[in-house]
Every structure is written in structure tokens, then in C-alpha cells.
Design a protein around this motif. Structure first.
Motif, PDB file in Angstrom:
ATOM      1  N   ASP A   5     -11.978 -34.928  57.657  1.00  0.00           N
ATOM      2  CA  ASP A   5     -11.542 -36.310  57.911  1.00  0.00           C
ATOM      3  C   ASP A   5     -12.229 -36.861  59.162  1.00  0.00           C
ATOM      4  O   ASP A   5     -12.737 -37.978  59.152  1.00  0.00           O
ATOM      5  CB  ASP A   5     -10.025 -36.359  58.079  1.00  0.00           C
ATOM      6  CG  ASP A   5      -9.532 -37.772  58.307  1.00  0.00           C
ATOM      7  OD1 ASP A   5      -9.898 -38.656  57.507  1.00  0.00           O
ATOM      8  OD2 ASP A   5      -8.790 -38.007  59.280  1.00  0.00           O
ATOM      9  N   ASP A  22      -9.099 -31.802  59.183  1.00  0.00           N
ATOM     10  CA  ASP A  22      -8.647 -32.517  57.994  1.00  0.00           C
ATOM     11  C   ASP A  22      -7.667 -33.605  58.413  1.00  0.00           C
ATOM     12  O   ASP A  22      -7.464 -33.865  59.603  1.00  0.00           O
ATOM     13  CB  ASP A  22      -8.024 -31.541  56.987  1.00  0.00           C
ATOM     14  CG  ASP A  22      -6.836 -30.789  57.582  1.00  0.00           C
ATOM     15  OD1 ASP A  22      -6.315 -31.224  58.641  1.00  0.00           O
ATOM     16  OD2 ASP A  22      -6.425 -29.782  56.994  1.00  0.00           O
ATOM     17  N   ARG A  23      -7.013 -34.224  57.413  1.00  0.00           N
ATOM     18  CA  ARG A  23      -6.113 -35.339  57.713  1.00  0.00           C
ATOM     19  C   ARG A  23      -4.903 -34.911  58.537  1.00  0.00           C
ATOM     20  O   ARG A  23      -4.291 -35.717  59.232  1.00  0.00           O
ATOM     21  CB  ARG A  23      -5.647 -35.995  56.408  1.00  0.00           C
ATOM     22  CG  ARG A  23      -6.753 -36.758  55.680  1.00  0.00           C
ATOM     23  CD  ARG A  23      -6.222 -37.493  54.464  1.00  0.00           C
ATOM     24  NE  ARG A  23      -7.277 -38.235  53.787  1.00  0.00           N
ATOM     25  CZ  ARG A  23      -7.686 -39.442  54.148  1.00  0.00           C
ATOM     26  NH1 ARG A  23      -7.092 -40.048  55.173  1.00  0.00           N
ATOM     27  NH2 ARG A  23      -8.653 -40.053  53.493  1.00  0.00           N
ATOM     28  N   LYS A  24      -4.537 -33.643  58.460  1.00  0.00           N
ATOM     29  CA  LYS A  24      -3.392 -33.139  59.209  1.00  0.00           C
ATOM     30  C   LYS A  24      -3.784 -32.665  60.609  1.00  0.00           C
ATOM     31  O   LYS A  24      -2.921 -32.248  61.384  1.00  0.00           O
ATOM     32  CB  LYS A  24      -2.733 -32.001  58.436  1.00  0.00           C
ATOM     33  CG  LYS A  24      -2.121 -32.444  57.120  1.00  0.00           C
ATOM     34  CD  LYS A  24      -1.436 -31.272  56.429  1.00  0.00           C
ATOM     35  CE  LYS A  24      -0.804 -31.707  55.111  1.00  0.00           C
ATOM     36  NZ  LYS A  24      -0.125 -30.575  54.427  1.00  0.00           N
ATOM     37  N   ASN A  26      -5.884 -30.109  61.203  1.00  0.00           N
ATOM     38  CA  ASN A  26      -6.217 -28.692  61.206  1.00  0.00           C
ATOM     39  C   ASN A  26      -7.730 -28.508  61.264  1.00  0.00           C
ATOM     40  O   ASN A  26      -8.473 -29.174  60.542  1.00  0.00           O
ATOM     41  CB  ASN A  26      -5.659 -28.004  59.964  1.00  0.00           C
ATOM     42  CG  ASN A  26      -4.145 -28.106  59.884  1.00  0.00           C
ATOM     43  OD1 ASN A  26      -3.459 -27.934  60.885  1.00  0.00           O
ATOM     44  ND2 ASN A  26      -3.619 -28.405  58.697  1.00  0.00           N
TER      45      ASN A  26
END
Length: 339
Positions: A5, A22-24, A26
Motif C-alpha cells: 500500500d 500493507d493497508r494495515k 504490516n
């Protein structure tokens, strides 16, 4: 395979550290690449947000990353530093860049085109020569003062006095001292010629730029200020409003407030010192000539000068001009002075 992301890149001369999340948030991608590998590595990554620090080469890399389909965000180093965890190294720096750009409140650095960078190069080169000229004048004044010859601080005075001193046989200078001053004077004349060359270049840029000519209609803004501002901010779309741009230029007070007690101090001096100096110099001319004029801006400047003094009135005019410049650039309208 998880999709990246945000990809943070710690830019350098030869070795680049990449950190993707990523989007979270991580971490899913960490890699160290050489300069000649960077573009090929990014070409193999699906389009994502690429975060980099504002530094030498950042705008050039940003344009190349955008050509590969990525969305580039440039963040100032001062907003990255708080997010560096543990020890400082390339990996932690890339992670901090990635973390900083994901924060909704972090302001981004306006991107620049090749044309904007060309104009900024003109201004920076000219300013370097002006600094050299100032230092040279100070040295000549000091050397002459050591021989009992004094004259006022002024470039105009130097242009008139040094040739006169060198031409006089009774100036009190020894042969060696006269030759030394003559060499410095020759260097001064060479700097003058080179500065004039850059002045002509900047004037040509000004005449070919319609936005610069619109901005220069504002009282206290000339060709040099207009070209420098347009080169730095473009159309002003990176700022929410005129006050935002004035704050970015460092023309608003610093705060030291707590609870119900609001303390406003001197101007913050953020952003570009060169742009702020140009705006303040132009504003100083407005305040100095205001007593002889009756237009609304001059009357306001006179009232402000009486209440708050010359220096505060100067900064207030510079702040006001910065806001007007933003409005002129953002709307595309001609500046219309109050009747």
C-alpha cells in the motif's frame, strides 16, 4: 502475495533502502538496492503510494516514479524524525518515512516540475554570487579601514569610492596594498557582471510567464519575487488557503501557548529563507514609501506603523502579500487593488 500500500524509500547517492507496508501497516517488503537497480525494482511493483523525504534529487526521483504509475508523496525530514525507532539506520529511516506519510495530519512538500527547478537554480546561483559580493565588499572595507580610509556600508558607495581611492596618488596606500585592492576590485566587477547576467535571465523568465506578471501587479512584489514564488509553489494548489501558505513561508508568529494563556512570539521563520527575504524586502519598500501615498494599502501600512512600529508593519505587509499571491495563483484572476 500481499499488495504493497505504501512504500517508503530512504534516498541516498548509491544505496537505497525500501520498506513497504500493507493497508494495515504490516511490513511486507524490505529490500536494499543500488542506484542503477531502483527503477527496475519499482517497475516490478504494482502501483502504490511511494513516500520519500524532501532532499537533493527528491523531485527528480518523484517524476521518474510517477512515470512508472506510482503516486509519490514527499514529506519534510522534520516530520519523519519523530517516527524513527531505536537506532538510526537506513532501515529504520525508510520505516519512519513510511509511517510518517500514512499520518493524516502530516503536510506534504509541494512537487516541482523541471521548469520550476530551472528557475530556482537561477535564483540560488544568483544569491550565491550576491553573498560572495557582500563578503568581498566587507573585506575591502576592512582592509581600507585598517589603512585609515573609511566609507559607509553601501554597494553604491563602494562602486564610487574604490575607483576614486585607487586613482588617487595621495590615498595613503602602499604599492602592495594598492595592487591587493585592485585585484579585489577586479573580482568585484566580475561578480557584478555575472549577477547582471542572472538578472537578465530572471527578467526573461518573468516576461515569458503570465502567472509571474499577474503576481508582480501586487504592491511590493517585483520580477525576482514573482518568479521565485511561482517556481516554489506553482499554482498554489498544495495549500488550503492563503494563511496556510503564509505560515509555510514563516510569516506568522510562533506560539508558546498553554491552557487559557496564548503567547505569540516572533515570526516562525519556517520554509524558504530566500522567499521570505524577498517578500520582506518588498514589504519594507511599501512601508517606507507609504507616507507619500493615499491608496488603501498605504494608509493601512501607515496606521499599522504608528501602532506597532516599522518592523512589525513590514512583516504584516509581507504576510498580506503572501495571501494575495496565493489567491491570484489559485484563482487565475488579475490582482485588483482596493480603490
Amino acid at each position: 502475495m500481499m499488495t504493497i500500500d505504501v512504500l517508503g524509500i530512504d534516498l541516498a547517492k548509491n544505496v537505497f533502502q525500501l520498506h513497504g507496508v500493507d493497508r494495515k501497516g504490516n511490513a511486507i517488503f524490505k529490500r536494499r538496492v543500488m542506484r542503477d537497480q531502483l527503477l527496475s525494482v519499482l517497475a516490478g511493483i504494482e502501483p502504490c503510494t511511494v513516500a520519500i523525504e524532501a532532499c537533493t534529487g527528491a523531485f527528480c526521483w518523484a517524476r521518474q516514479f510517477e512515470e512508472l504509475g506510482h503516486n509519490v508523496k514527499i514529506v519534510s525530514p522534520q516530520y519523519v524524525k519523530p517516527f524513527v525507532r531505536r537506532q538510526k539506520n537506513d532501515g529504520n529511516d525508510a520505516e519512519a518515512i513510511c509511517t510518517a506519510v500514512r499520518q493524516p495530519h502530516i503536510p506534504l512538500v509541494p512537487k516541482k516540475s523541471v521548469e520550476q527547478q530551472d528557475i530556482q537554480a537561477l535564483h540560488r546561483a544568483r544569491q550565491r554570487l550576491v553573498n560572495h559580493r557582500t563578503a568581498l565588499v566587507s573585506q575591502m572595507r576592512g582592509l581600507l579601514l585598517d589603512r585609515g580610509i573609511a566609507f559607509a556600508k553601501s554597494i553604491t558607495r563602494v562602486r564610487r569610492m574604490i575607483p576614486e581611492i585607487l586613482a588617487r596618488a595621495d590615498s595613503g596606500l602602499s604599492t602592495m596594498a594598492r595592487e591587493t585592492i585592485a585585484e579585489l576590485w577586479d573580482f568585484f566587477c566580475d561578480l557584478e557582471r555575472r549577477i547582471e547576467h542572472f538578472d537578465k535571465k530572471i527578467e526573461a523568465v518573468f516576461k515569458s510567464s503570465e502567472p509571474c506578471q499577474r503576481v508582480a501587479r501586487i504592491k511590493g512584489v517585483g520580477p525576482k519575487t514573482a518568479t521565485a514564488i511561482v517556481a516554489a509553489v506553482g499554482d498554489g494548489s498544495d495549500f488550503r488557503n492563503g494563511r496556510h501558505m503564509a505560515a509555510w513561508l514563516g510569516l506568522v508568529p510562533r506560539q508558546f501557548s498553554s491552557g487559557d494563556k496564548a503567547v505569540l512570539m516572533g515570526i516562525s521563520k519556517r520554509g524558504s529563507q530566500h522567499l521570505r527575504s524577498l517578500l520582506v524586502h518588498g514589504a519594507r519598500a511599501v512601508v517606507r514609501t507609504a507616507p507619500n501615498k493615499n491608496d488603501p494599502i498605504s494608509q493601512w501600512a501607515n496606521q499599522l506603523r504608528e501602532r506597532r512600529g516599522f518592523n512589525r508593519a513590514t512583516v504584516a505587509i509581507a504576510n498580506k502579500n503572501a495571501r494575495i499571491i496565493w489567491a491570484v495563483l489559485r484563482t487565475g484572476d488579475q490582482y485588483r487593488a482596493a480603490a
